[in-house]
Motif scaffolding. Structure first.
Motif, mmCIF file in Angstrom:
data_model
loop_
_atom_site.group_PDB
_atom_site.id
_atom_site.type_symbol
_atom_site.label_atom_id
_atom_site.label_comp_id
_atom_site.label_asym_id
_atom_site.label_seq_id
_atom_site.Cartn_x
_atom_site.Cartn_y
_atom_site.Cartn_z
ATOM 1 N N PHE A 101 1.583 0.527 2.986
ATOM 2 C CA PHE A 101 2.219 1.442 3.925
ATOM 3 C C PHE A 101 3.699 1.137 4.104
ATOM 4 N N GLY A 102 4.067 -0.140 3.991
ATOM 5 C CA GLY A 102 5.477 -0.483 4.055
ATOM 6 C C GLY A 102 6.257 0.112 2.894
ATOM 7 N N ARG A 103 5.673 0.089 1.694
ATOM 8 C CA ARG A 103 6.356 0.662 0.531
ATOM 9 C C ARG A 103 6.537 2.163 0.670
ATOM 10 N N LEU A 104 5.585 2.839 1.336
ATOM 11 C CA LEU A 104 5.730 4.283 1.547
ATOM 12 C C LEU A 104 6.998 4.602 2.336
ATOM 13 N N PHE A 105 7.423 3.652 3.166
ATOM 14 C CA PHE A 105 8.639 3.841 3.958
ATOM 15 C C PHE A 105 9.855 3.169 3.322
ATOM 16 N N GLY A 106 9.711 2.763 2.066
ATOM 17 C CA GLY A 106 10.860 2.248 1.336
ATOM 18 C C GLY A 106 11.120 0.765 1.486
ATOM 19 N N LEU A 107 10.221 0.023 2.114
ATOM 20 C CA LEU A 107 10.427 -1.423 2.259
ATOM 21 C C LEU A 107 10.092 -2.125 0.939
ATOM 22 N N ARG A 108 10.879 -3.110 0.613
ATOM 23 C CA ARG A 108 10.665 -3.846 -0.627
ATOM 24 C C ARG A 108 11.022 -5.317 -0.415
ATOM 25 N N GLY A 109 10.550 -6.169 -1.313
ATOM 26 C CA GLY A 109 10.958 -7.559 -1.402
ATOM 27 C C GLY A 109 10.788 -8.357 -0.126
ATOM 28 N N GLN A 110 11.825 -9.137 0.185
ATOM 29 C CA GLN A 110 11.767 -10.043 1.321
ATOM 30 C C GLN A 110 11.602 -9.300 2.631
ATOM 31 N N ARG A 111 12.262 -8.143 2.767
ATOM 32 C CA ARG A 111 12.151 -7.381 4.011
ATOM 33 C C ARG A 111 10.706 -6.933 4.234
ATOM 34 N N LEU A 112 10.043 -6.485 3.176
ATOM 35 C CA LEU A 112 8.650 -6.054 3.290
ATOM 36 C C LEU A 112 7.761 -7.227 3.678
ATOM 37 N N ARG A 113 7.939 -8.368 3.016
ATOM 38 C CA ARG A 113 7.112 -9.542 3.323
ATOM 39 C C ARG A 113 7.326 -9.987 4.773
ATOM 40 N N ARG A 114 8.585 -9.934 5.217
ATOM 41 C CA ARG A 114 8.882 -10.345 6.592
ATOM 42 C C ARG A 114 8.212 -9.418 7.601
ATOM 43 N N ARG A 115 8.317 -8.103 7.364
ATOM 44 C CA ARG A 115 7.733 -7.153 8.312
ATOM 45 C C ARG A 115 6.208 -7.256 8.342
ATOM 46 N N VAL A 116 5.588 -7.431 7.202
ATOM 47 C CA VAL A 116 4.131 -7.573 7.160
ATOM 48 C C VAL A 116 3.706 -8.803 7.963
ATOM 49 N N ALA A 117 4.408 -9.898 7.779
ATOM 50 C CA ALA A 117 4.095 -11.119 8.524
ATOM 51 C C ALA A 117 4.297 -10.906 10.021
ATOM 52 N N GLU A 118 5.369 -10.192 10.388
ATOM 53 C CA GLU A 118 5.653 -9.972 11.806
ATOM 54 C C GLU A 118 4.593 -9.126 12.473
ATOM 55 N N VAL A 119 4.174 -8.027 11.837
ATOM 56 C CA VAL A 119 3.199 -7.144 12.493
ATOM 57 C C VAL A 119 1.808 -7.775 12.500
ATOM 58 N N LEU A 120 1.491 -8.591 11.504
ATOM 59 C CA LEU A 120 0.225 -9.322 11.541
ATOM 60 C C LEU A 120 0.197 -10.275 12.731
ATOM 61 N N ASP A 121 1.333 -10.862 13.032
ATOM 62 C CA ASP A 121 1.427 -11.744 14.188
ATOM 63 C C ASP A 121 1.305 -10.954 15.493
ATOM 64 N N VAL A 122 1.903 -9.764 15.531
ATOM 65 C CA VAL A 122 1.834 -8.925 16.732
ATOM 66 C C VAL A 122 0.387 -8.589 17.083
#
Length: 313
Positions: A101-122
């Motif tokens: 779902f992050g890639r659908l919104f154009g997230l890639r690489g380190q930014r994508l990994r960071r956001r996935v980790a952040e929302v999993l923590d949320v």
């Protein structure tokens, strides 16, 4: 204050059925707004127009100033949508779903990994992120559903019945996540049939019926409109009937005996901030007071009062 979401004059028809009738409301930045309505009220149609999956016949939806109809990509990028049904892939892990779902919104690489980790923590699922979604409980799947709506860092999060069918512990975990998001500045549009949830997480509430907002305000303001005076429970030891007569003699005060507890008087008054001292004075010498408790109207009572109690579809 800055409006994060504005709905102005929304109209939607399905043939001869007018589902949404000139609806108007706005949500300020960082606010949690509860949209409540019975079946057939136009609430689901409104949500679909807000997130851009349904085009209104007339009216405007703006997200941080961007009109959904004129600039759909800009507006939709600012919105995170968590639908009633879990919209995830059971054969992928929680982390893989969020990366998708992050890639659908154009997230890639380190930014994508960071956001996935952040929302999993949320949503409290970092320790289960690499397990297949099909092995998750219903409550865990709903928490990943919320994370998927958050992964692209939306300014407005739309939560449509996010706790349906989950156990009390999962419901509490979801509500705690919503509270943290609001505290962090995320704007939330929240729908639920669980009124205690709305009271807990929402700053303001709009009640929709027949396609229009029929009441709006802070939960405590709406509850105050149902009983401008006050209500109290008074448990007595002694002659309950005599106690009831003594209290009923007070001007502007009504009293009934609880059906399920014959020693409990239910007292209401329409004027004055607190008539309980008068009630206790009236009972002096008539019956011993065992316990008193103030009772406030519930949001559910307000909802039923405004929309009626009959079932509609």
């Amino acid at each position: 204050m800055t409006a994060a979401l504005e709905c102005e004059g929304l109209v939607k028809r399905y043939g001869s059925l007018l589902a949404v009738d000139g609806l108007k409301f706005s949500v300020t930045e960082g606010e949690a707004y509860g949209l409540l309505g019975p079946n057939g009220s136009g609430k689901s149609t409104t949500i679909e127009m807000v997130v851009g999956v349904l085009i209104p016949d007339s009216g405007t939806v703006r997200v941080h100033g961007h009109e959904m109809a004129r600039h759909p990509l800009r507006a939709k990028r600012l919105v995170g949508y968590v639908p009633q049904e879990v919209a995830l892939y059971p054969d992928l892990t929680g982390r893989e779903n969020l990366r998708y779902f992050g890639r659908l919104f154009g997230l890639r690489g380190q930014r994508l990994r960071r956001r996935v980790a952040e929302v999993l923590d949320v949503v409290g699922l970092a320790d289960r992120a690499d397990e297949r979604l099909g092995t998750y409980s219903g409550g865990m799947q709903r928490r990943v559903n919320i994370a998927a709506g958050l992964v692209h860092e939306p300014k407005v999060l739309v939560l449509d019945e996010p706790t349906v069918g989950v156990d009390p512990q999962s419901r509490n975990a979801i509500l705690e996540s919503v509270e943290r998001l609001v505290a962090g500045g995320t704007t939330v549009l929240y729908t639920s049939h669980y009124m205690e949830e709305v009271e807990r997480v929402c700053d303001r509430v709009g009640i929709i019926d027949r396609g229009r907002i029929i009441a709006e305000g802070r939960p405590e303001e709406l509850m105050a409109t149902l009983s401008p005076g006050g209500r109290a429970e008074v448990e007595v030891d002694g002659d309950v009937q005599a106690a009831g007569v003594a209290v009923a003699a007070l001007p502007g005060v009504a009293v009934t005996v609880a059906d399920h507890r014959p020693r409990l008087l239910l007292v209401t008054w329409t004027e004055g901030a607190d008539r309980l001292p008068d009630v206790l004075q009236a009972l002096n010498g008539v019956a011993a007071v065992v316990r008193t408790a103030a009772v406030r109207p519930s949001l559910e009572e307000v909802f039923l009062h405004l929309t009626g109690t009959s079932l509609r579809d």
